[in-house]
Design a protein around this motif. Sequence first.
Motif, short mmCIF file in Angstrom:
data_model
loop_
_atom_site.label_atom_id
_atom_site.label_comp_id
_atom_site.label_asym_id
_atom_site.label_seq_id
_atom_site.Cartn_x
_atom_site.Cartn_y
_atom_site.Cartn_z
N ASP A 187 2.22 23.36 45.07
CA ASP A 187 1.69 24.62 45.60
C ASP A 187 2.46 25.83 45.08
OD1 ASP A 187 -0.40 23.55 47.25
OD2 ASP A 187 1.15 22.85 48.63
N ALA A 188 3.38 25.62 44.16
CA ALA A 188 4.13 26.74 43.59
C ALA A 188 3.24 27.54 42.65
CB ALA A 188 5.36 26.24 42.86
N ASP A 189 3.41 28.86 42.63
CA ASP A 189 2.57 29.71 41.79
C ASP A 189 3.21 30.01 40.44
OD1 ASP A 189 4.59 31.39 42.53
OD2 ASP A 189 3.30 32.95 43.39
N THR A 190 4.09 29.13 40.00
CA THR A 190 4.73 29.23 38.69
C THR A 190 4.63 27.89 37.98
OG1 THR A 190 6.87 28.65 39.67
CG2 THR A 190 6.36 31.01 39.42
N PRO A 191 4.74 27.87 36.65
CA PRO A 191 4.71 26.60 35.92
C PRO A 191 5.94 25.74 36.20
CG PRO A 191 4.14 28.43 34.47
CD PRO A 191 4.69 29.03 35.74
N ALA A 192 5.79 24.45 35.99
CA ALA A 192 6.90 23.51 36.19
C ALA A 192 7.91 23.58 35.06
CB ALA A 192 6.37 22.09 36.33
N ARG A 193 7.44 23.83 33.86
CA ARG A 193 8.34 23.86 32.70
C ARG A 193 7.70 24.65 31.57
NH1 ARG A 193 6.78 20.06 28.69
NH2 ARG A 193 5.17 18.61 29.36
N PHE A 194 8.54 25.35 30.82
CA PHE A 194 8.09 26.07 29.63
C PHE A 194 9.32 26.47 28.83
CE2 PHE A 194 8.55 28.93 33.18
CZ PHE A 194 9.18 30.06 32.68
N ASN A 195 9.13 26.68 27.52
CA ASN A 195 10.26 26.90 26.62
C ASN A 195 11.15 28.07 27.02
OD1 ASN A 195 8.11 25.92 24.04
ND2 ASN A 195 9.98 24.83 24.52
N ALA A 196 10.55 29.16 27.49
CA ALA A 196 11.32 30.38 27.73
C ALA A 196 11.96 30.44 29.11
CB ALA A 196 10.41 31.61 27.53
N ASP A 197 11.97 29.32 29.82
CA ASP A 197 12.57 29.28 31.16
C ASP A 197 14.09 29.44 31.02
OD1 ASP A 197 13.51 28.76 33.67
OD2 ASP A 197 12.47 26.85 33.92
N PRO A 198 14.65 30.57 31.46
CA PRO A 198 16.10 30.79 31.27
C PRO A 198 16.97 29.74 31.94
CG PRO A 198 14.98 32.83 31.91
CD PRO A 198 14.00 31.71 32.11
N SER A 199 16.45 29.09 32.98
CA SER A 199 17.27 28.10 33.69
C SER A 199 17.53 26.86 32.84
CB SER A 199 16.59 27.71 35.00
OG SER A 199 15.41 26.95 34.77
N ARG A 200 16.81 26.70 31.73
CA ARG A 200 17.01 25.53 30.86
C ARG A 200 17.59 25.94 29.50
NH1 ARG A 200 12.17 23.89 33.70
NH2 ARG A 200 12.70 22.11 35.03
N HIS A 201 18.21 27.11 29.44
CA HIS A 201 18.88 27.56 28.22
C HIS A 201 20.39 27.45 28.41
CE1 HIS A 201 15.15 30.25 27.32
NE2 HIS A 201 14.96 28.98 27.01
N PHE A 202 21.01 26.61 27.61
CA PHE A 202 22.46 26.42 27.72
C PHE A 202 22.99 25.99 26.36
CE2 PHE A 202 26.45 24.41 28.59
CZ PHE A 202 26.99 25.14 29.63
N GLU A 203 23.65 26.90 25.67
CA GLU A 203 24.23 26.59 24.36
C GLU A 203 23.19 25.93 23.45
OE1 GLU A 203 27.88 24.52 25.26
OE2 GLU A 203 28.83 26.34 26.04
N ALA A 204 23.35 24.66 23.12
CA ALA A 204 22.40 24.02 22.20
C ALA A 204 21.00 23.90 22.80
CB ALA A 204 22.91 22.63 21.81
N ALA A 205 20.91 23.69 24.11
CA ALA A 205 19.61 23.49 24.74
C ALA A 205 18.80 24.79 24.68
CB ALA A 205 19.79 23.06 26.20
N GLY A 206 17.68 24.74 23.96
CA GLY A 206 16.83 25.90 23.80
C GLY A 206 17.28 26.85 22.71
#
Length: 568
Positions: free
Chosen positions: A232-251
């Motif tokens: 029921d969330a009004d946002t996507p579950a995952r996408f490339n530009a999600d800052p929460s998944r950017h860490f050094e090599a990741a992304g």
Amino acid sequence: MSDRNTVLAQLRAAVGGRHVLTGDKATRRFRRGYRFGDGPVLAVVRPGSLLQLWQVLKAAVQGGAAIILQAANTGLTGGSTPDGDDYGRPIVLISTLRLTGIQLLNEGRQVLCLPGATLDRLEQTLAPLGREPHSVIGSSCIGASVLGGICNNSGGALVRRGPAYTELALYAQVDARGELQLVNHLGIALGDTPEQILQRLQDGDYRAADVSNGDGRAASDPRYAEEVRKVDADTPARFNADPSRHFEAAGSAGKLAVFAVRLDTFEMEAAEVFYIGSNRTDSLTAIRRQLLTGFERLPIAGEYIHRDAYDIGERYGKDSFLLIDKLGTARVPAAFALKSRVDGWFERLGLRGVTDRVMQALTGLLPSHLPKRMGEFRQRYEHHLLLKVSAQDAAATETWLRGFFNGHEGGYFHCTADEGRKAFLHRFAVAGAAVRYREVHREQVQDIVALDIALRRDDADWFEKLPADIDGRLLHKLYYGHFLCHVFHQDYIARRGEDPMAIEHAMWALLDQRGAEYPAEHNVGHLYPAKPALAGFYRTLDPSNTFNPGIGQTSKAKGWGSCDCDAH
């Protein structure tokens, strides 16, 4: 800046002359993307060791060149190839395919992968241990690299595991002063100097006591399974530009030179496949909500195919299906490389798409390759869902499906092992079918508009209905994707004479209205503008703009020039 001959001499000294390729003919298959991207390069360099890679980087940086690192070159948005000839400096493209190597850690519960390690090889390495890597379907079949997945936050088809992610990596970056630095965040004590670290890593010269497991850094996405359940969330579950998944090599998308990553592996489990069909999208929506919220364990995977995509894939993905089905995934990368060389030879004669036309004609003579029950469902239903669940959950899943279809339109069948394998293989073949269709029907096709989009988790109107003014400009629309996380691949085959870029921009506006994010998993490459947070991440990683300049339509200039990348 050193002159080009000096840089070439240093590159040859580092790796040997035969591994420094120059000229359009020799570099073609590296500098031209699978679907998009092309441009001149000073050289393609193929180092054979991590130490050679370091020496190549030093020569390129000292020579003032831009650097693009490339693994399997299977990307769809041109993110590991040049884009035009306006970089203002020579480009050194480094192919990492020779840098193979997979090292087991913690009795196989983790692995350490070098730049040329492929998903396919990782699968084979872990199988005797009863374990699996993060991704086991899709791009693994065409030799995609493990590091490429991490650098693009790729994957997510396996519902419990989410996008490729790690906080444990060994990488080089160029700082704001233009100096090359090696950063060891693997959690493995390997020495002090770059040369010592790289040689010991290459040789596996470390003990269990050198491996730290208590620093709190993750080697896989720690929260995705929880996030994907929030239907029921009004946002996507995952996408490339999600800052929460950017860490050094990741992304990092090539803004660092990554030498190795450390990743979790997963226990292999027996699975069962259900093939579901319906003519109502709300039926599939109800099934999705139940699968994500109504069972203790999440399904393993849930792949969607629309009937039109099924048809195009059946006809124009047939040779890919048969190649993998008969010969296995290990030989596919070599087959793609051979195809690229043959295509290059014919193109120099002014003939394009020869191999595609020949293969299409030959496979058209062969009998149907898909199971009979799949064909029957294709006739009856517009929407198809391939559901893979743990064997221990199969009985409960089937009981629920049987009860559901007692009161809803549609149906299902419990696949045999062969049917389940072929159903998912067909889903993979669909992904490349639009490219084959374009090559075979050049006289009718202008080009392909390929989108991968992440819809809101609460979007009940997930099946697209295009306005007539856009729909009329298309020959075919192929809808397929990862249904449970609402990530869809949408390939549009534009009619001859239409402007694909104008079509794509019109679609972006529609997606923005729906609260979608795009691209979802193929990354921005050179096709999409990087949003402010992503552009800022790139700048932080690479303040000199040495690595993969221009990615996300940012500045190609050294030091970012007058880049206005935050304006997107």
